[in-house]
Design a protein around this motif. Structure first.
Motif, PDB file in Angstrom:
ATOM      1  N   TRP A  30       0.835  -1.204   0.000  1.00  0.00           N
ATOM      2  CA  TRP A  30       0.000   0.000   0.000  1.00  0.00           C
ATOM      3  C   TRP A  30       0.873   1.258   0.000  1.00  0.00           C
ATOM      4  O   TRP A  30       0.599   2.208  -0.740  1.00  0.00           O
ATOM      5  CB  TRP A  30      -0.922  -0.019   1.218  1.00  0.00           C
ATOM      6  CG  TRP A  30      -1.728   1.227   1.351  1.00  0.00           C
ATOM      7  CD1 TRP A  30      -2.864   1.556   0.663  1.00  0.00           C
ATOM      8  CD2 TRP A  30      -1.457   2.330   2.226  1.00  0.00           C
ATOM      9  NE1 TRP A  30      -3.297   2.788   1.062  1.00  0.00           N
ATOM     10  CE2 TRP A  30      -2.460   3.290   2.022  1.00  0.00           C
ATOM     11  CE3 TRP A  30      -0.455   2.589   3.160  1.00  0.00           C
ATOM     12  CZ2 TRP A  30      -2.487   4.482   2.718  1.00  0.00           C
ATOM     13  CZ3 TRP A  30      -0.498   3.770   3.852  1.00  0.00           C
ATOM     14  CH2 TRP A  30      -1.509   4.704   3.621  1.00  0.00           C
ATOM     15  N   ASN A  33       2.350   1.714  -3.412  1.00  0.00           N
ATOM     16  CA  ASN A  33       1.367   2.186  -4.388  1.00  0.00           C
ATOM     17  C   ASN A  33       0.987   3.643  -4.185  1.00  0.00           C
ATOM     18  O   ASN A  33       0.696   4.349  -5.152  1.00  0.00           O
ATOM     19  CB  ASN A  33       0.108   1.316  -4.334  1.00  0.00           C
ATOM     20  CG  ASN A  33       0.310  -0.013  -5.014  1.00  0.00           C
ATOM     21  OD1 ASN A  33       1.028  -0.123  -5.982  1.00  0.00           O
ATOM     22  ND2 ASN A  33      -0.323  -1.032  -4.479  1.00  0.00           N
ATOM     23  N   ASN A  34       0.976   4.109  -2.950  1.00  0.00           N
ATOM     24  CA  ASN A  34       0.508   5.470  -2.683  1.00  0.00           C
ATOM     25  C   ASN A  34       1.605   6.524  -2.652  1.00  0.00           C
ATOM     26  O   ASN A  34       1.343   7.681  -2.960  1.00  0.00           O
ATOM     27  CB  ASN A  34      -0.261   5.506  -1.361  1.00  0.00           C
ATOM     28  CG  ASN A  34      -1.629   4.880  -1.501  1.00  0.00           C
ATOM     29  OD1 ASN A  34      -2.301   5.066  -2.499  1.00  0.00           O
ATOM     30  ND2 ASN A  34      -2.022   4.122  -0.508  1.00  0.00           N
ATOM     31  N   ASN A  47       2.595  -5.172  -8.368  1.00  0.00           N
ATOM     32  CA  ASN A  47       1.497  -5.734  -7.571  1.00  0.00           C
ATOM     33  C   ASN A  47       1.270  -7.207  -7.904  1.00  0.00           C
ATOM     34  O   ASN A  47       1.104  -8.033  -7.002  1.00  0.00           O
ATOM     35  CB  ASN A  47       0.214  -4.943  -7.796  1.00  0.00           C
ATOM     36  CG  ASN A  47       0.240  -3.588  -7.144  1.00  0.00           C
ATOM     37  OD1 ASN A  47       0.987  -3.349  -6.213  1.00  0.00           O
ATOM     38  ND2 ASN A  47      -0.574  -2.685  -7.643  1.00  0.00           N
TER      39      ASN A  47
END
Length: 74
Positions: A30, A33-34, A47
């Motif tokens: 996470w 990804n952010n 991913n």
């Protein structure tokens, strides 16, 4: 030894350890990804690779997949 999951070393892994590892991997994915600026295609590939590696690891940890130590890549 009781009722735990067997990891690839033949030792028992607790369910709490398995869940904790999955949570840590999920949080790291996470965060990646952010907060890491990357092209969307590369993020998708990362991913997919992480999910495949985690699924194989979990299958090995619970004993549903045999050891991959004897597989050789040429």
């Amino acid at each position: 030894m009781g009722g735990g999951s067997v990891n690839k070393g033949g030792e028992y892994m607790s369910l709490i350890g398995l869940i904790l590892t999955l949570v840590v991997v999920g949080v790291l994915l996470w965060l990646l990804n952010n907060y890491v600026p990357m092209d969307g295609k590369i993020k998708s590939i990362v991913n997919v690779v992480v999910v495949i590696v985690v699924v194989v690891w979990v299958l090995q940890a619970v004993g549903l997949l045999g050891s991959l130590q004897n597989i050789h890549i040429r």
